[in-house]
Design an enzyme around this catalytic site. Structure first.
Site, short mmCIF file in Angstrom:
data_model
loop_
_atom_site.label_atom_id
_atom_site.label_comp_id
_atom_site.label_asym_id
_atom_site.label_seq_id
_atom_site.Cartn_x
_atom_site.Cartn_y
_atom_site.Cartn_z
N GLN A 166 -21.64 -73.82 -93.23
CA GLN A 166 -21.17 -73.50 -91.90
C GLN A 166 -20.37 -74.67 -91.33
OE1 GLN A 166 -24.74 -72.57 -89.76
NE2 GLN A 166 -25.12 -70.68 -90.90
N GLU B 180 -29.39 -65.24 -96.69
CA GLU B 180 -28.79 -64.65 -95.50
C GLU B 180 -28.67 -63.13 -95.61
OE1 GLU B 180 -25.95 -66.90 -92.66
OE2 GLU B 180 -24.69 -65.89 -94.13
#
Length: 340
Positions: free
Chosen positions: A210, A87
């Site tokens: 997440q 990320e």
């Protein structure tokens, strides 16, 4: 032909336990300390073979929490850390670590608008970062298989003590895009692969996850286990599942407990599953401009926005000296600030 080499007798297991217990009693702690005191008290450090999940909504502070732990583990405890970051880029990560050590904001660093003493501070602190055993792999489209191969190399050649992954949803399985394999099934394969890797390498693995949008649709914004995005396997396989919760993210100004203290500059790590111990909410200090989590223990941390009027220890509406003792006290033009 079936092999039984993987089985261990109760006798062997007891001997192993006694050996480890003896080492612990003599001060040899096998856990990897995060540097967060209450978390370390709860876990006795992250244990070998464990898969630890840190989950939260976007921009809530997941990466900041992981990087804060990496800073503590490498700098304060001298351990070796490998971070797989599909990320964030390695440049962004090193910028964050510089912010942590110098206290300088990211915007100031990127502008290069430092005063002389700040340049000197940057020079000293950057040397400390250079000496830390932190290894960053920011490869994109990383599969669980390639991550496992790299992890084995890092552990074998660099002596890595703990692996961090930010985040699990950016990883791919070898079966991605094949046939009727769903993303949930891929995440299940990835999670099982990480747990297997932790046991093989005998080190803890920390992975960011997440959450689904369901948490946004509830009046209470505190996450629950069913909010884990994409796979019930994460909840099932992980040894520890925790959630980052910052009320400020939702413009909530008071904590949802009996004290109802201000939430400014604070966050909770909610331990929702702990295979080895208690469940607990642990409060931290969060410095927004550098994105860093710290132990919350000082009075100034607990009441960061309290001004003079809000301070309960300052008595209000006391009469002036003239009102209390009479105006003739200062009739002799004495310039002293002390009325007696």
């Amino acid at each position: 032909m079936i092999q039984i080499d993987s089985f261990k007798s109760a006798n062997d297991l007891i001997k192993e336990f006694k050996k480890e217990f003896q080492e612990v009693s003599e001060g040899s702690i096998k856990g990897i300390f995060s540097g967060f005191e209450k978390l370390d008290d709860l876990t006795s450090g992250f244990q070998p073979d464990d898969l630890i999940i840190i989950a939260g909504r976007p921009s809530i502070g997941k990466s900041s929490f992981v990087l804060s732990m990496i800073r503590n583990i490498a700098f304060d405890f001298g351990k070796s850390v490998a971070l797989f970051s599909p990320e964030m880029s390695s440049k962004q990560i090193i910028e964050r670590l510089i912010c942590f050590e110098t206290g300088l904001s990211l915007s100031k660093l990127r502008r290069g608008s430092l005063q002389k003493h700040e340049w000197e501070l940057f020079s000293v602190k950057s040397k400390k970062i250079e000496q830390a055993s932190i290894y960053v792999d920011d490869s994109y489209n990383l599969t669980i298989q390639s991550l496992s191969e790299l992890a084995r190399i890092y552990v074998r050649e660099k002596g890595v003590n703990i692996i961090m992954i930010d985040n699990i949803h950016q990883l791919m399985s070898v079966n991605q895009g094949k046939g009727n394999i769903t993303r949930e099934q891929e995440l299940s394969e990835i999670t099982r692969g990480l747990k297997s890797l932790a046991k093989e390498l005998h080190i803890p693995i920390v992975a960011v996850s997440q959450l689904s949008r369901e948490v946004e649709n509830r009046s209470s914004k505190r996450p629950i286990l069913s909010d884990l995005r994409g796979s019930g396997t994460i909840e099932e396989i992980a040894d520890i599942v925790s959630f980052i919760y910052r009320p400020e993210y939702y413009n909530i100004e008071e904590w949802d407990d009996d004290e109802q203290m201000p939430t400014f500059g604070q966050g909770d790590l909610m331990i929702a599953k702990n295979r080895h111990g208690d469940l607990k909410n642990i409060r931290f200090k969060f410095t927004q401009n550098i994105g860093k989590f710290d132990n919350l223990q000082e009075y100034s941390d607990l009441y960061p926005k309290m001004n003079h009027e809000d301070n309960p220890f300052i008595t209000k509406n006391l009469p002036s000296a003239n009102e209390a003792f009479g105006s003739n006290l200062n009739d002799d033009d004495d310039d002293s600030d002390v009325p007696f």
